[in-house]
Design a protein around this motif. Structure first.
Motif, PDB file in Angstrom:
ATOM      1  N   TYR B  50      16.216  56.240 -63.489  1.00 26.77           N
ATOM      2  CA  TYR B  50      16.515  56.533 -62.088  1.00 26.77           C
ATOM      3  C   TYR B  50      17.909  56.039 -61.757  1.00 26.77           C
ATOM      4  CZ  TYR B  50      16.598  55.920 -57.021  1.00 26.77           C
ATOM      5  OH  TYR B  50      16.964  55.954 -55.700  1.00 26.77           O
ATOM      6  N   ASN B  51      18.629  56.795 -61.012  1.00 23.55           N
ATOM      7  CA  ASN B  51      19.960  56.399 -60.557  1.00 23.55           C
ATOM      8  C   ASN B  51      20.863  56.041 -61.736  1.00 23.55           C
ATOM      9  OD1 ASN B  51      21.786  56.015 -58.456  1.00 23.55           O
ATOM     10  ND2 ASN B  51      21.295  53.846 -58.250  1.00 23.55           N
ATOM     11  N   ASN B  52      20.761  56.865 -62.777  1.00 20.36           N
ATOM     12  CA  ASN B  52      21.600  56.738 -63.965  1.00 20.36           C
ATOM     13  C   ASN B  52      21.389  55.466 -64.772  1.00 20.36           C
ATOM     14  OD1 ASN B  52      23.059  59.189 -64.064  1.00 20.36           O
ATOM     15  ND2 ASN B  52      24.275  58.510 -62.331  1.00 20.36           N
ATOM     16  N   GLU B  53      20.207  54.907 -64.637  1.00 19.84           N
ATOM     17  CA  GLU B  53      19.918  53.777 -65.510  1.00 19.84           C
ATOM     18  C   GLU B  53      18.420  53.719 -65.812  1.00 19.84           C
ATOM     19  OE1 GLU B  53      21.538  50.478 -63.361  1.00 19.84           O
ATOM     20  OE2 GLU B  53      19.654  50.099 -62.309  1.00 19.84           O
ATOM     21  N   ILE B  54      18.098  53.035 -66.889  1.00 17.02           N
ATOM     22  CA  ILE B  54      16.709  52.890 -67.293  1.00 17.02           C
ATOM     23  C   ILE B  54      15.997  51.969 -66.310  1.00 17.02           C
ATOM     24  CG2 ILE B  54      15.200  51.907 -69.048  1.00 17.02           C
ATOM     25  CD1 ILE B  54      17.180  52.904 -71.157  1.00 17.02           C
ATOM     26  N   SER B  55      14.847  52.444 -65.799  1.00 18.19           N
ATOM     27  CA  SER B  55      14.031  51.629 -64.906  1.00 18.19           C
ATOM     28  C   SER B  55      13.058  50.761 -65.688  1.00 18.19           C
ATOM     29  CB  SER B  55      13.237  52.510 -63.947  1.00 18.19           C
ATOM     30  OG  SER B  55      14.070  53.370 -63.230  1.00 18.19           O
ATOM     31  N   GLU B  56      12.451  51.371 -66.685  1.00 17.82           N
ATOM     32  CA  GLU B  56      11.469  50.661 -67.503  1.00 17.82           C
ATOM     33  C   GLU B  56      11.410  51.335 -68.866  1.00 17.82           C
ATOM     34  OE1 GLU B  56       7.604  50.462 -65.715  1.00 17.82           O
ATOM     35  OE2 GLU B  56       6.763  49.235 -67.329  1.00 17.82           O
ATOM     36  N   LYS B  57      11.112  50.553 -69.882  1.00 17.73           N
ATOM     37  CA  LYS B  57      10.918  51.128 -71.207  1.00 17.73           C
ATOM     38  C   LYS B  57       9.767  50.428 -71.889  1.00 17.73           C
ATOM     39  CE  LYS B  57      14.561  48.233 -73.179  1.00 17.73           C
ATOM     40  NZ  LYS B  57      15.855  48.216 -73.914  1.00 17.73           N
ATOM     41  N   SER B  58       9.140  51.149 -72.806  1.00 18.51           N
ATOM     42  CA  SER B  58       8.015  50.587 -73.527  1.00 18.51           C
ATOM     43  C   SER B  58       8.503  49.942 -74.824  1.00 18.51           C
ATOM     44  CB  SER B  58       6.990  51.681 -73.837  1.00 18.51           C
ATOM     45  OG  SER B  58       7.488  52.544 -74.837  1.00 18.51           O
ATOM     46  N   VAL B  67      18.613  57.280 -73.823  1.00 21.18           N
ATOM     47  CA  VAL B  67      18.502  58.392 -72.884  1.00 21.18           C
ATOM     48  C   VAL B  67      19.808  58.507 -72.118  1.00 21.18           C
ATOM     49  CG1 VAL B  67      15.993  58.407 -72.576  1.00 21.18           C
ATOM     50  CG2 VAL B  67      17.405  56.889 -71.170  1.00 21.18           C
ATOM     51  N   GLU B  68      20.033  59.720 -71.661  1.00 17.82           N
ATOM     52  CA  GLU B  68      21.282  59.985 -70.954  1.00 17.82           C
ATOM     53  C   GLU B  68      21.063  61.156 -70.010  1.00 17.82           C
ATOM     54  OE1 GLU B  68      25.929  60.196 -72.369  1.00 17.82           O
ATOM     55  OE2 GLU B  68      24.461  61.418 -73.439  1.00 17.82           O
TER      56      GLU B  68
END
Lengths: 111, 116
Positions: B50-58, B67-68
């Motif tokens: 969200y908003n060009n950045e990772i919010s959460e990752k597993s 991701v991009e």
């Protein structure tokens, strides 16, 4: 996130009503109950979401008793195209939350 | 009805090669996700964005994954050096915040990745 338990599989015939029950004994006050459907080789698809009592849309109904420890997805008059895996998810209703899928219930509809 | 699209539908690659899976989320959506499903297993969350950045990752989303959102429409998942165990169906999903603060996630049709 609340743990959910649902039957591994169910069989039905075309035209019948199908009820799939999900148990979620440790549901939290701010948790919602959401159902997704997944056809073979496709991504999951949102069906319905509810918090309490009954919710109905053009696809299904969701019945949630007062204690909210279980819920029942009701599919009226199923057809062959309703053959799919149905997932019950329980969690807070926040937009950024990941979805945690269990093994779901594999519904097979026969002619 | 708007839908999430993914390309390619099937990607075959050799172990150790880099792959990029592409997704076009629904145009007014703000939140983006990648999930994967190994054949016969559960759908597993990989990452939210969200908003060009990772919010959460597993835990699955290790240093080999990235991701991009290179432009206003595409959302990509890159695997730098594929392993046999990366073979799976990869699903992109997107969602948009409604006035009530939640809406469902819309999934794409998936990319089947086969690593040989």
């Amino acid at each position: 996130l609340a743990k959910t338990t649902q039957p591994i599989s169910m069989d039905s015939y075309e035209g019948q009503e199908v009820n799939i029950t999900c148990s979620h004994n440790n549901i939290a006050t701010n948790d919602y109950i959401t159902w997704y459907q997944q056809f073979p080789s496709q991504g999951p698809r949102f069906i319905i979401q509810g918090y309490k009592t009954k919710v109905t849309n053009e696809v299904a109904s969701l019945f949630i008793p007062a204690d909210r420890k279980s819920s029942t997805l009701s599919l009226p008059r199923v057809s062959l195209s309703d053959t799919a895996v149905y997932y019950c998810l329980v969690g807070p209703r926040t937009v950024t939350d990941k979805l945690i899928f269990g093994t779901g219930t594999r519904l097979q509809v026969f002619p | 009805e708007p839908e999430v699209t993914q390309t390619p539908s099937h990607q075959v690659t050799q172990m150790g090669q880099e792959v990029i899976l592409r997704c076009v989320p629904i145009s007014n959506h703000l939140y983006f996700y990648w999930y994967r499903q190994i054949l016969g297993q559960k759908v597993e969350f990989l990452v939210s964005f969200y908003n060009n950045e990772i919010s959460e990752k597993s835990e699955i989303f290790d240093d080999q994954f990235s991701v991009e959102r290179p432009d206003g429409s595409n959302f990509t998942l890159k695997i730098r050096s594929t392993k046999l165990e990366d073979s799976a169906m990869y699903f992109c999903a997107s969602s948009v915040t409604s006035g009530s603060g939640f809406t469902e996630q819309y999934f794409g049709p998936g990319t089947r990745l086969t690593v040989t």
